[in-house]
Structures are given as C-alpha cells and as structure tokens.
Design a protein around this motif. Structure first.
Motif, PDB file in Angstrom:
ATOM      1  N   ILE A 111       0.839  -1.204   0.000  1.00  0.00           N
ATOM      2  CA  ILE A 111       0.000   0.000   0.000  1.00  0.00           C
ATOM      3  C   ILE A 111       0.872   1.252   0.000  1.00  0.00           C
ATOM      4  O   ILE A 111       0.619   2.207  -0.741  1.00  0.00           O
ATOM      5  N   ALA A 112       1.913   1.238   0.846  1.00  0.00           N
ATOM      6  CA  ALA A 112       2.817   2.389   0.897  1.00  0.00           C
ATOM      7  C   ALA A 112       3.582   2.550  -0.408  1.00  0.00           C
ATOM      8  O   ALA A 112       3.735   3.672  -0.921  1.00  0.00           O
ATOM      9  N   GLN A 113       4.063   1.427  -0.963  1.00  0.00           N
ATOM     10  CA  GLN A 113       4.885   1.475  -2.173  1.00  0.00           C
ATOM     11  C   GLN A 113       4.107   1.984  -3.384  1.00  0.00           C
ATOM     12  O   GLN A 113       4.615   2.798  -4.167  1.00  0.00           O
ATOM     13  N   PHE A 114       2.875   1.502  -3.548  1.00  0.00           N
ATOM     14  CA  PHE A 114       2.152   1.757  -4.795  1.00  0.00           C
ATOM     15  C   PHE A 114       1.050   2.815  -4.685  1.00  0.00           C
ATOM     16  O   PHE A 114       0.527   3.255  -5.705  1.00  0.00           O
ATOM     17  N   TRP A 115       0.693   3.234  -3.451  1.00  0.00           N
ATOM     18  CA  TRP A 115      -0.385   4.206  -3.340  1.00  0.00           C
ATOM     19  C   TRP A 115      -0.016   5.393  -2.464  1.00  0.00           C
ATOM     20  O   TRP A 115      -0.032   6.540  -2.924  1.00  0.00           O
ATOM     21  N   ILE A 116       0.346   5.149  -1.184  1.00  0.00           N
ATOM     22  CA  ILE A 116       0.531   6.271  -0.260  1.00  0.00           C
ATOM     23  C   ILE A 116       1.737   7.120  -0.648  1.00  0.00           C
ATOM     24  O   ILE A 116       1.651   8.358  -0.680  1.00  0.00           O
ATOM     25  N   ILE A 117       2.884   6.478  -0.935  1.00  0.00           N
ATOM     26  CA  ILE A 117       4.086   7.253  -1.282  1.00  0.00           C
ATOM     27  C   ILE A 117       3.887   8.048  -2.565  1.00  0.00           C
ATOM     28  O   ILE A 117       4.190   9.258  -2.612  1.00  0.00           O
ATOM     29  N   PRO A 118       3.369   7.429  -3.661  1.00  0.00           N
ATOM     30  CA  PRO A 118       3.094   8.251  -4.856  1.00  0.00           C
ATOM     31  C   PRO A 118       2.086   9.374  -4.595  1.00  0.00           C
ATOM     32  O   PRO A 118       2.230  10.480  -5.130  1.00  0.00           O
ATOM     33  N   TYR A 119       1.072   9.075  -3.759  1.00  0.00           N
ATOM     34  CA  TYR A 119       0.084  10.110  -3.440  1.00  0.00           C
ATOM     35  C   TYR A 119       0.735  11.286  -2.731  1.00  0.00           C
ATOM     36  O   TYR A 119       0.469  12.462  -3.064  1.00  0.00           O
ATOM     37  N   MET A 120       1.591  11.019  -1.748  1.00  0.00           N
ATOM     38  CA  MET A 120       2.224  12.101  -1.004  1.00  0.00           C
ATOM     39  C   MET A 120       3.275  12.834  -1.833  1.00  0.00           C
ATOM     40  O   MET A 120       3.661  13.961  -1.496  1.00  0.00           O
ATOM     41  N   ASP A 121       3.752  12.210  -2.912  1.00  0.00           N
ATOM     42  CA  ASP A 121       4.675  12.895  -3.817  1.00  0.00           C
ATOM     43  C   ASP A 121       3.936  13.788  -4.811  1.00  0.00           C
ATOM     44  O   ASP A 121       4.562  14.596  -5.508  1.00  0.00           O
ATOM     45  N   SER A 122       2.626  13.635  -4.894  1.00  0.00           N
ATOM     46  CA  SER A 122       1.838  14.412  -5.846  1.00  0.00           C
ATOM     47  C   SER A 122       1.503  15.787  -5.259  1.00  0.00           C
ATOM     48  O   SER A 122       1.603  16.025  -4.052  1.00  0.00           O
ATOM     49  N   ALA A 123       1.071  16.683  -6.130  1.00  0.00           N
ATOM     50  CA  ALA A 123       0.688  18.025  -5.679  1.00  0.00           C
ATOM     51  C   ALA A 123      -0.515  17.963  -4.748  1.00  0.00           C
ATOM     52  O   ALA A 123      -0.601  18.721  -3.766  1.00  0.00           O
ATOM     53  N   ASP A 124      -1.448  17.054  -5.031  1.00  0.00           N
ATOM     54  CA  ASP A 124      -2.634  16.929  -4.186  1.00  0.00           C
ATOM     55  C   ASP A 124      -2.260  16.479  -2.777  1.00  0.00           C
ATOM     56  O   ASP A 124      -2.758  17.019  -1.785  1.00  0.00           O
ATOM     57  N   GLY A 125      -1.382  15.490  -2.676  1.00  0.00           N
ATOM     58  CA  GLY A 125      -0.962  14.998  -1.371  1.00  0.00           C
ATOM     59  C   GLY A 125      -0.222  16.050  -0.569  1.00  0.00           C
ATOM     60  O   GLY A 125      -0.453  16.217   0.638  1.00  0.00           O
ATOM     61  N   ARG A 126       0.665  16.783  -1.241  1.00  0.00           N
ATOM     62  CA  ARG A 126       1.429  17.818  -0.529  1.00  0.00           C
ATOM     63  C   ARG A 126       0.528  18.947  -0.048  1.00  0.00           C
ATOM     64  O   ARG A 126       0.698  19.476   1.049  1.00  0.00           O
ATOM     65  N   SER A 127      -0.452  19.330  -0.863  1.00  0.00           N
ATOM     66  CA  SER A 127      -1.339  20.420  -0.459  1.00  0.00           C
ATOM     67  C   SER A 127      -2.278  19.999   0.666  1.00  0.00           C
ATOM     68  O   SER A 127      -2.653  20.822   1.511  1.00  0.00           O
ATOM     69  N   THR A 128      -2.661  18.706   0.690  1.00  0.00           N
ATOM     70  CA  THR A 128      -3.587  18.223   1.707  1.00  0.00           C
ATOM     71  C   THR A 128      -2.902  18.026   3.049  1.00  0.00           C
ATOM     72  O   THR A 128      -3.454  18.373   4.108  1.00  0.00           O
ATOM     73  N   TRP A 129      -1.682  17.489   3.042  1.00  0.00           N
ATOM     74  CA  TRP A 129      -1.023  17.100   4.287  1.00  0.00           C
ATOM     75  C   TRP A 129       0.243  17.887   4.600  1.00  0.00           C
ATOM     76  O   TRP A 129       0.853  17.684   5.647  1.00  0.00           O
ATOM     77  N   GLY A 130       0.639  18.764   3.703  1.00  0.00           N
ATOM     78  CA  GLY A 130       1.878  19.502   3.911  1.00  0.00           C
ATOM     79  C   GLY A 130       1.881  20.349   5.164  1.00  0.00           C
ATOM     80  O   GLY A 130       2.913  20.501   5.835  1.00  0.00           O
ATOM     81  N   TRP A 131       0.714  20.905   5.529  1.00  0.00           N
ATOM     82  CA  TRP A 131       0.629  21.733   6.733  1.00  0.00           C
ATOM     83  C   TRP A 131       0.969  20.946   7.991  1.00  0.00           C
ATOM     84  O   TRP A 131       1.466  21.505   8.972  1.00  0.00           O
ATOM     85  N   LEU A 132       0.699  19.617   7.965  1.00  0.00           N
ATOM     86  CA  LEU A 132       0.918  18.780   9.143  1.00  0.00           C
ATOM     87  C   LEU A 132       2.259  18.061   9.088  1.00  0.00           C
ATOM     88  O   LEU A 132       2.978  17.988  10.092  1.00  0.00           O
ATOM     89  N   LEU A 133       2.603  17.532   7.917  1.00  0.00           N
ATOM     90  CA  LEU A 133       3.791  16.689   7.785  1.00  0.00           C
ATOM     91  C   LEU A 133       4.973  17.382   7.137  1.00  0.00           C
ATOM     92  O   LEU A 133       6.057  16.799   7.064  1.00  0.00           O
ATOM     93  N   GLY A 134       4.795  18.594   6.645  1.00  0.00           N
ATOM     94  CA  GLY A 134       5.900  19.311   6.049  1.00  0.00           C
ATOM     95  C   GLY A 134       6.285  18.752   4.698  1.00  0.00           C
ATOM     96  O   GLY A 134       5.512  18.045   4.032  1.00  0.00           O
ATOM     97  N   ASP A 135       7.512  19.076   4.268  1.00  0.00           N
ATOM     98  CA  ASP A 135       8.028  18.618   2.980  1.00  0.00           C
ATOM     99  C   ASP A 135       9.138  17.608   3.209  1.00  0.00           C
ATOM    100  O   ASP A 135       9.777  17.584   4.260  1.00  0.00           O
TER     101      ASP A 135
END
Length: 487
Positions: A388-412
């Motif tokens: 799940i992390a390899q094929f979904w969560i990591i690519p999601y967090m590398d995307s612009a959508d993931g960074r904009s959604t969670w960047g405030w909490l998890l940073g870059d």
C-alpha cells in the motif's frame, strides 16, 4: 483428556525453592542468550540493509520483515511445546545447532552464485537465501521462550519483574551492537563477510552453552501420544486464569505499530542517513532498551503491571504518530530512543504476569502461544502496509494533491508517505490502548495479579469451567518464597 483433566493439569504445583547459585546460573544463561541474540540480530539487520540497498524496494524489506514475524507466529507454539517437554539447557543447545546449520547453508548458497544473481528480486536465489537466514534467526527465538521459563526456575518470585527488566537490558545491548556493526559490515565488507561473522559467533555461543548447567528435573512424560504442537494445552493453561488471553491481546497492540516499523523504519532511516551512519543511529537509539530495562530492573513494574503496560502502549502510540511529523534526523533519533525505552516495560509486564499465574510446567506453551499470537499482528500489518505504501501512499504524497492536503501537518520531504502511515498507525494504537482500560478483562486480571498468592491455582466448577471466584493462594507459597530468598 477430559475438560476436567485439562483444568486439573493447568493447576500449578507448589513452587520449588530456587537451587543454590540460581541467580548466578540465571546470569550465565542471560549472557549466553545475549551472545546468540547479538549474532542473529546482526545477520538479520545486515540482510535487511543489504536487501534495500541492492533492490531499493520497500516491498522487499516489508516482505522480509513480515516473513520473519510470520515464521515466529507459525512456529512459536511448537517451540513452547518443546520447551515444556525438555530440559531448558537441551532446548537451548538444539536451537543453537539448528541456527548454525541454517547460517552455514546460507553461506554455501552465497558461494554458489554470483552476487548479482543473489540480489535480483526476479531470481529465486534472493528469496531462498533470505528464507534460510530468517529460518535460522527464528529458531533462535526458542531460546528466548526457554529464558523466560528459567526466570521462574531460578529467580525468586518477588524479583521476577526485576529479572525481566534485565532481559530487556540484554536485548538492548544486543540491539546496539548489531545495529551499529551490521551497517558497518554491509557498508564496508559486504553481505558475504557479514554472514561469515555470524557463523563464527554462533559457534562461539554454542561452545559457551556447553559449559552452562541449569539444574532442573526431567519434565514428566505426557500420557499417551502427546501432540507436537500442544495448542490445546496452551489454551487450557490460559483459560485457567481468566483475563490472561486479554493480557496477550493488550500486548499485541505494541505489535500492530511494530509491523509498520518493520516494513518502513529502515527505508525511512536510509533516506535520512547513509547505511553506515544509519546503523550507528540505531545503535545510539537502542540505548533506550538499556535505560528502560535497567529502570524495570531497579524499580519493577508497580503494583499493577497490566496498568503499567497499557499506559506505556499509549505513550508508544503518541511517539509513533509524532516522531516523523517533520523530516528532521534528530526528531527521528529521539523518537526511536524514547520508543525503545518503553519496549522492555511492555514485555516485562506480560512476562511477569504469566510467570505468576501460570504453572511452570506449562509456561513454555503459554509463552509460545503469546509469542505466536502477538507476532501474527506484525506480519499482517507489514504485508498490508508495504505494498500500500509502495504503490499508493508514497506516490500520493509525492503528488501536488498529497502535498497540499497534508503539507501543513507533515511538512516537505522525500518520505512524507511513510510519515503519513506512522501518523495514523500511532493514533490507532492510542485508541486501542485507551479502550482496553475500559474492559472487564483488564479489571479482572488486575485483581487476580494483585492477589497475594505467588501462583494462582484454578478451581473447577460444576460445569467443568474455571471458577475464578474460588481461587485461593496455596498456603505453601509464602514459605517457599522465604526459602528461595535464603538461597
């Protein structure tokens, strides 16, 4: 055997006084187990580092870590049955011999094929090589079950929590040595020499063990044809103390988040540090094992070890949620160190309760069952979260959508996907532990442990079930405890 026979068999016999020099013998067994743990952990860490560096695959490290825990889950009840049916020294020798044979087989396979083939995920040799090493490391866990029963055999009951704290300290020392030197060995010498070192020290542990003597009567032979995996005997002993199964479930909470760490902690760490430095970082953080273990050895676990355990699990969940909230190396190091300070307390709490309420003759099976049940949680989460992390969560967090959604909490950072997994895993752990405080099983087992008896017998009701209300301390326990203290 009938249900009545099962309950009767679960009743503890009066505890025998510790043998002369029992504590000295326990320390010898403890040191020998440390040598074995250092060796197998050294090779296990080395295999994980090597696999990730050669393949750059989170999936590979997750599957290896999950397979290790799956082996433990499948074999632990079998290990516990062996521990109960044989003298503990013989069990430890058998474990060392099988581990040595496994590492030698892995060495022969390594010499038979080019390293490029061994490191290719598409080749069967990579997986065969990994499985052989994992099998040898898993067999060594039989020694840990035997070690837990030797606490009952050699240590006065009122010092069980302290002795279990020393076990945690030894495990921490082993972790420090292996984490530091595994990274250095893989980075500077390679997998082949790492395996050769492991073979040499496994042999050293075996030779040392030959000269250790554990005074113990030969276990009584079982009537009829005894099963190789005595699951029924394990369950009978657990049922004899109502709430003991709940204790095992409480301990499993730690393994739920442990599965996440198994799959993702090394990949996250290797994004922050070179492999040689990462091994040193793990070694520094593992001093938490020593601090936590020595604290338990000095102060014990309090009047109610079950309450202490759940409180520590809550703190573990908070740490797991926060220690990757930013991609700061110092935060990761401090978080791991604090987490490792807590592990000896959780493990010692479970061991102390089992050693008090389960008869010595069945402790191996109960420890084996507990290890199997708890270990099953880690591979489930590891096997699930790695893909799940390899094929979904990591690519999601590398995307612009993931960074904009969670960047405030998890940073870059490069590993924000792994941080998101840790965040939700920690929150889930806290919720489960808090709910456990509200259960009837927690209240009952807490009251049962705080009974003044050193070991609680079970009485059988009219329907063949265990009547907890009729439990009374055996009159001989206090006198036995005094004799053990004199020894």
């Amino acid at each position: 055997m009938s249900s009545a026979d099962d309950v009767a068999a679960a009743r503890p016999a009066p505890t025998a006084p510790g043998p002369p020099g029992g504590m000295r013998t326990f320390f010898h067994v403890l040191v020998n187990t440390m040598i074995a743990n250092v060796t197998t952990s050294f090779l296990w860490f080395g295999l994980t580092f090597w696999a990730y560096l050669e393949t750059q695959s989170v999936l590979a490290t997750g599957l290896i870590g999950g397979a290790y825990m799956l082996f433990i889950a499948v074999l632990s009840i079998f290990f516990g049955t062996i521990v109960d049916r044989h003298r503990k020294h013989r069990v430890m020798v058998i474990s060392s011999v099988v581990t040595l044979a496994s590492f030698l087989a892995a060495g022969a396979l390594w010499l038979s094929f080019p390293e490029a083939d061994m490191a290719d995920l598409g080749q069967p040799w990579f997986w065969l090589f990994s499985v052989i090493i994992l099998f040898g490391a898993v067999i060594e866990n039989m020694r840990n079950i035997a070690l837990s029963t030797t606490v009952t055999l050699l240590v006065p009951v009122e010092r069980h929590a302290n002795a279990n704290g020393l076990v945690g300290t030894v495990q921490g020392m082993a972790f420090i040595v292996t984490s530091v030197f595994s990274g250095l060995a893989i980075g500077l010498a390679g997998m082949g020499w790492t395996l050769a070192i492991a073979v040499a020290f496994t042999l050293v542990a075996l030779v040392h063990l030959v000269f250790v003597r554990i005074p113990e009567d030969k276990p009584a032979a079982a009537d009829g044809r005894a099963p190789a995996i005595d699951l029924r005997g394990s369950i009978t002993a657990i049922r004899a103390a109502t709430g003991l199964f709940a204790l095992i479930i409480f301990s499993t909470f730690n393994n739920l988040i442990g599965g996440l760490y198994m799959a993702l902690m090394d990949p996250y760490g290797l994004t922050l540090f070179p492999v040689e430095i990462w091994g040193v970082v793990l070694g520094i953080s593992a001093t938490g094992f020593i601090v936590g273990g020595l604290a338990i050895a000095r102060f014990g676990l309090g009047r109610n070890p079950i309450r202490t355990m759940l409180f520590l699990v809550v703190v573990m969940g908070v740490l797991g949620a926060l220690f990757t909230i930013r991609e700061w190396p110092w935060l990761y190091l401090v978080g791991i160190w604090l987490y490792m300070c807590l592990i000896p307390g959780v493990e010692a709490a479970e061991q102390t309760v089992i050693q008090k309420v389960v008869p010595f003759e069945r402790q191996g099976r109960v420890f084996g069952f507990a290890q199997a049940f708890e270990a099953a949680a880690a591979p489930i989460t590891a096997f699930l979260i790695a893909p799940i992390a390899q094929f979904w969560i990591i690519p999601y967090m590398d995307s612009a959508d993931g960074r904009s959604t969670w960047g405030w909490l998890l940073g870059d950072g490069a590993a924000r996907g792994i941080a998101l997994v840790f965040l939700f895993g920690g929150i889930l752990t806290v919720l489960l532990a808090v709910l456990a405080f509200r259960t009837r099983a927690y209240r009952h087992l807490s009251a049962l442990y705080q009974d003044e008896s050193g070991s609680v017998p079970a009485a059988e009701g009219d329907d063949g079930a265990v009547d907890v209300g009729s439990i009374r301390p055996p009159q001989s326990d206090e006198r036995v405890g005094e004799r053990r203290l004199e020894t």
